[in-house]
Design a protein around this motif. Sequence first.
Motif, PDB file in Angstrom:
ATOM      1  N   TRP A 113       0.843  -1.193   0.000  1.00 60.59           N
ATOM      2  CA  TRP A 113       0.000   0.000   0.000  1.00 60.59           C
ATOM      3  C   TRP A 113       0.874   1.238   0.000  1.00 60.59           C
ATOM      4  O   TRP A 113       1.749   1.382   0.846  1.00 60.59           O
ATOM      5  CB  TRP A 113      -0.881   0.061   1.245  1.00 60.59           C
ATOM      6  CG  TRP A 113      -1.787  -1.101   1.416  1.00 60.59           C
ATOM      7  CD1 TRP A 113      -3.038  -1.246   0.899  1.00 60.59           C
ATOM      8  CD2 TRP A 113      -1.536  -2.278   2.195  1.00 60.59           C
ATOM      9  NE1 TRP A 113      -3.568  -2.446   1.300  1.00 60.59           N
ATOM     10  CE2 TRP A 113      -2.663  -3.095   2.093  1.00 60.59           C
ATOM     11  CE3 TRP A 113      -0.445  -2.725   2.946  1.00 60.59           C
ATOM     12  CZ2 TRP A 113      -2.753  -4.329   2.715  1.00 60.59           C
ATOM     13  CZ3 TRP A 113      -0.532  -3.947   3.569  1.00 60.59           C
ATOM     14  CH2 TRP A 113      -1.676  -4.737   3.451  1.00 60.59           C
ATOM     15  N   VAL A 114       0.598   2.146  -0.914  1.00 57.35           N
ATOM     16  CA  VAL A 114       1.272   3.445  -0.907  1.00 57.35           C
ATOM     17  C   VAL A 114       0.593   4.285   0.170  1.00 57.35           C
ATOM     18  O   VAL A 114      -0.631   4.378   0.205  1.00 57.35           O
ATOM     19  CB  VAL A 114       1.162   4.143  -2.279  1.00 57.35           C
ATOM     20  CG1 VAL A 114       1.727   5.550  -2.208  1.00 57.35           C
ATOM     21  CG2 VAL A 114       1.869   3.334  -3.356  1.00 57.35           C
ATOM     22  N   TYR A 115       1.381   4.885   1.055  1.00 51.60           N
ATOM     23  CA  TYR A 115       0.776   5.722   2.090  1.00 51.60           C
ATOM     24  C   TYR A 115       1.303   7.158   2.081  1.00 51.60           C
ATOM     25  O   TYR A 115       0.781   8.016   2.775  1.00 51.60           O
ATOM     26  CB  TYR A 115       0.899   5.101   3.487  1.00 51.60           C
ATOM     27  CG  TYR A 115       2.301   5.028   4.049  1.00 51.60           C
ATOM     28  CD1 TYR A 115       2.834   6.076   4.779  1.00 51.60           C
ATOM     29  CD2 TYR A 115       3.079   3.894   3.874  1.00 51.60           C
ATOM     30  CE1 TYR A 115       4.097   6.009   5.311  1.00 51.60           C
ATOM     31  CE2 TYR A 115       4.345   3.805   4.407  1.00 51.60           C
ATOM     32  CZ  TYR A 115       4.850   4.864   5.115  1.00 51.60           C
ATOM     33  OH  TYR A 115       6.117   4.791   5.634  1.00 51.60           O
ATOM     34  N   TYR A 116       2.313   7.419   1.269  1.00 53.02           N
ATOM     35  CA  TYR A 116       2.809   8.788   1.154  1.00 53.02           C
ATOM     36  C   TYR A 116       3.440   8.970  -0.225  1.00 53.02           C
ATOM     37  O   TYR A 116       4.139   8.087  -0.727  1.00 53.02           O
ATOM     38  CB  TYR A 116       3.861   9.100   2.224  1.00 53.02           C
ATOM     39  CG  TYR A 116       4.479  10.476   2.039  1.00 53.02           C
ATOM     40  CD1 TYR A 116       3.789  11.614   2.438  1.00 53.02           C
ATOM     41  CD2 TYR A 116       5.709  10.628   1.424  1.00 53.02           C
ATOM     42  CE1 TYR A 116       4.336  12.877   2.238  1.00 53.02           C
ATOM     43  CE2 TYR A 116       6.256  11.882   1.215  1.00 53.02           C
ATOM     44  CZ  TYR A 116       5.564  12.997   1.623  1.00 53.02           C
ATOM     45  OH  TYR A 116       6.097  14.250   1.409  1.00 53.02           O
ATOM     46  N   ALA A 117       3.181  10.135  -0.812  1.00 57.26           N
ATOM     47  CA  ALA A 117       3.832  10.470  -2.078  1.00 57.26           C
ATOM     48  C   ALA A 117       4.024  11.978  -2.152  1.00 57.26           C
ATOM     49  O   ALA A 117       3.168  12.741  -1.713  1.00 57.26           O
ATOM     50  CB  ALA A 117       3.005   9.991  -3.261  1.00 57.26           C
ATOM     51  N   LYS A 118       5.143  12.359  -2.689  1.00 65.48           N
ATOM     52  CA  LYS A 118       5.431  13.762  -2.978  1.00 65.48           C
ATOM     53  C   LYS A 118       5.955  13.783  -4.407  1.00 65.48           C
ATOM     54  O   LYS A 118       7.078  13.337  -4.676  1.00 65.48           O
ATOM     55  CB  LYS A 118       6.477  14.314  -2.001  1.00 65.48           C
ATOM     56  CG  LYS A 118       6.870  15.738  -2.275  1.00 65.48           C
ATOM     57  CD  LYS A 118       7.975  16.187  -1.325  1.00 65.48           C
ATOM     58  CE  LYS A 118       8.447  17.573  -1.684  1.00 65.48           C
ATOM     59  NZ  LYS A 118       9.572  17.980  -0.833  1.00 65.48           N
ATOM     60  N   ILE A 119       5.114  14.261  -5.310  1.00 62.81           N
ATOM     61  CA  ILE A 119       5.454  14.241  -6.731  1.00 62.81           C
ATOM     62  C   ILE A 119       5.703  15.672  -7.201  1.00 62.81           C
ATOM     63  O   ILE A 119       4.830  16.525  -7.069  1.00 62.81           O
ATOM     64  CB  ILE A 119       4.326  13.584  -7.555  1.00 62.81           C
ATOM     65  CG1 ILE A 119       4.109  12.145  -7.079  1.00 62.81           C
ATOM     66  CG2 ILE A 119       4.639  13.642  -9.044  1.00 62.81           C
ATOM     67  CD1 ILE A 119       2.913  11.466  -7.685  1.00 62.81           C
ATOM     68  N   VAL A 120       6.898  15.894  -7.732  1.00 65.06           N
ATOM     69  CA  VAL A 120       7.234  17.217  -8.265  1.00 65.06           C
ATOM     70  C   VAL A 120       7.775  17.127  -9.691  1.00 65.06           C
ATOM     71  O   VAL A 120       8.095  18.144 -10.288  1.00 65.06           O
ATOM     72  CB  VAL A 120       8.242  17.973  -7.357  1.00 65.06           C
ATOM     73  CG1 VAL A 120       7.619  18.336  -6.037  1.00 65.06           C
ATOM     74  CG2 VAL A 120       9.500  17.165  -7.164  1.00 65.06           C
ATOM     75  N   ASN A 121       7.866  15.912 -10.222  1.00 67.72           N
ATOM     76  CA  ASN A 121       8.373  15.709 -11.575  1.00 67.72           C
ATOM     77  C   ASN A 121       7.223  15.479 -12.546  1.00 67.72           C
ATOM     78  O   ASN A 121       6.292  14.728 -12.248  1.00 67.72           O
ATOM     79  CB  ASN A 121       9.313  14.502 -11.622  1.00 67.72           C
ATOM     80  CG  ASN A 121      10.529  14.701 -10.757  1.00 67.72           C
ATOM     81  OD1 ASN A 121      10.451  14.533  -9.552  1.00 67.72           O
ATOM     82  ND2 ASN A 121      11.636  15.072 -11.356  1.00 67.72           N
ATOM     83  N   SER A 122       7.319  16.075 -13.723  1.00 66.20           N
ATOM     84  CA  SER A 122       6.245  15.958 -14.716  1.00 66.20           C
ATOM     85  C   SER A 122       6.194  14.571 -15.361  1.00 66.20           C
ATOM     86  O   SER A 122       5.240  14.264 -16.066  1.00 66.20           O
ATOM     87  CB  SER A 122       6.409  17.040 -15.780  1.00 66.20           C
ATOM     88  OG  SER A 122       7.666  16.917 -16.404  1.00 66.20           O
ATOM     89  N   GLU A 123       7.177  13.724 -15.119  1.00 68.78           N
ATOM     90  CA  GLU A 123       7.170  12.363 -15.672  1.00 68.78           C
ATOM     91  C   GLU A 123       6.035  11.510 -15.112  1.00 68.78           C
ATOM     92  O   GLU A 123       5.655  10.513 -15.721  1.00 68.78           O
ATOM     93  CB  GLU A 123       8.495  11.635 -15.371  1.00 68.78           C
ATOM     94  CG  GLU A 123       9.679  12.134 -16.137  1.00 68.78           C
ATOM     95  CD  GLU A 123      10.402  13.273 -15.424  1.00 68.78           C
ATOM     96  OE1 GLU A 123      11.502  13.604 -15.858  1.00 68.78           O
ATOM     97  OE2 GLU A 123       9.870  13.843 -14.457  1.00 68.78           O
ATOM     98  N   PHE A 124       5.538  11.873 -13.944  1.00 66.82           N
ATOM     99  CA  PHE A 124       4.528  11.056 -13.269  1.00 66.82           C
ATOM    100  C   PHE A 124       3.192  11.779 -13.258  1.00 66.82           C
ATOM    101  O   PHE A 124       3.019  12.752 -12.540  1.00 66.82           O
ATOM    102  CB  PHE A 124       4.975  10.758 -11.836  1.00 66.82           C
ATOM    103  CG  PHE A 124       6.385  10.250 -11.756  1.00 66.82           C
ATOM    104  CD1 PHE A 124       6.719   9.009 -12.263  1.00 66.82           C
ATOM    105  CD2 PHE A 124       7.380  11.030 -11.200  1.00 66.82           C
ATOM    106  CE1 PHE A 124       8.025   8.548 -12.205  1.00 66.82           C
ATOM    107  CE2 PHE A 124       8.689  10.572 -11.135  1.00 66.82           C
ATOM    108  CZ  PHE A 124       9.014   9.330 -11.637  1.00 66.82           C
ATOM    109  N   GLU A 125       2.253  11.283 -14.037  1.00 65.79           N
ATOM    110  CA  GLU A 125       0.937  11.910 -14.073  1.00 65.79           C
ATOM    111  C   GLU A 125      -0.107  10.955 -13.504  1.00 65.79           C
ATOM    112  O   GLU A 125      -0.042   9.745 -13.709  1.00 65.79           O
ATOM    113  CB  GLU A 125       0.570  12.347 -15.491  1.00 65.79           C
ATOM    114  CG  GLU A 125       0.593  11.233 -16.525  1.00 65.79           C
ATOM    115  CD  GLU A 125       0.329  11.761 -17.922  1.00 65.79           C
ATOM    116  OE1 GLU A 125      -0.564  11.211 -18.574  1.00 65.79           O
ATOM    117  OE2 GLU A 125       1.027  12.693 -18.347  1.00 65.79           O
TER     118      GLU A 125
END
Length: 182
Positions: A113-125
Motif C-alpha cells: 500500500w502506498v501511504y505517502y507520495a510527494k510528486i514534483v516531476n512531470s514524468e509522473f501523471e
Amino acid sequence: MVKQLLIIFGILFSLNSCEQKESRKIDDGRLKEVVKTKAQTSDYKPVKVSYIENDSLVFSLKSKLEKIVRNKIFAIQKKPIQNRHVDNLVDTIITRTFDKTKITSYRATNEEWVYYAKIVNSEFELNDFIKIGTNKNILEKSLGQEILNDTVKIRNLEQTSVFNLIFQSKRLQLIEYNGYVD
C-alpha cells in the motif's frame, strides 16, 4: 482531631480554587489596534484550501499511483518493520525516489500500500489533468468547479486518502498524497 483539620483544610482549599476571578476586559478599540498592528508586522499568510470529496476520483488516482511505483526509474530503499498485528512477522517500508519525487509504501506478505507520495516531476501523471505543470483552468474544467485557492485537497469520504494539489502562478507545482495504512 488531625483528620477533622485535614477535612476542613481540604474543603477550604477546594472552595478557594473554585472562586472565580473577574476576567480582564480589553477596550474594543485597543483590541482592534493590536490585531491591526499584528497583521501588519506578521509574515503569516493564511492558506486557503478547497476540498473535494469524491471517492471514485480518489480511487482512480490511487490506482494510478500504485502503477507509478512499478516504474523502474526509481531508486529503492527498503527498511524492515515489525508487524503490529502479528508477532514474529516482519514487513517492509519501501521508499522510492527519483529526483525530488518520493513515494513511500508499506509491503506486507501478500500486498503493498502506498501511504505517502510527494510528486514534483512531470514524468509522473495521475491522469490527463492532474500532473505537474497543469494549468489550474484545466483542472477546474475537468472537475466542473471553480478553484479559488492555490491548494486543493481531493479526499475520500472517510478522509483516509487525501491528495493535495498545490498550485503556484496557476500551475500545478506539487502533488502530495497521504493515505492510511493499518
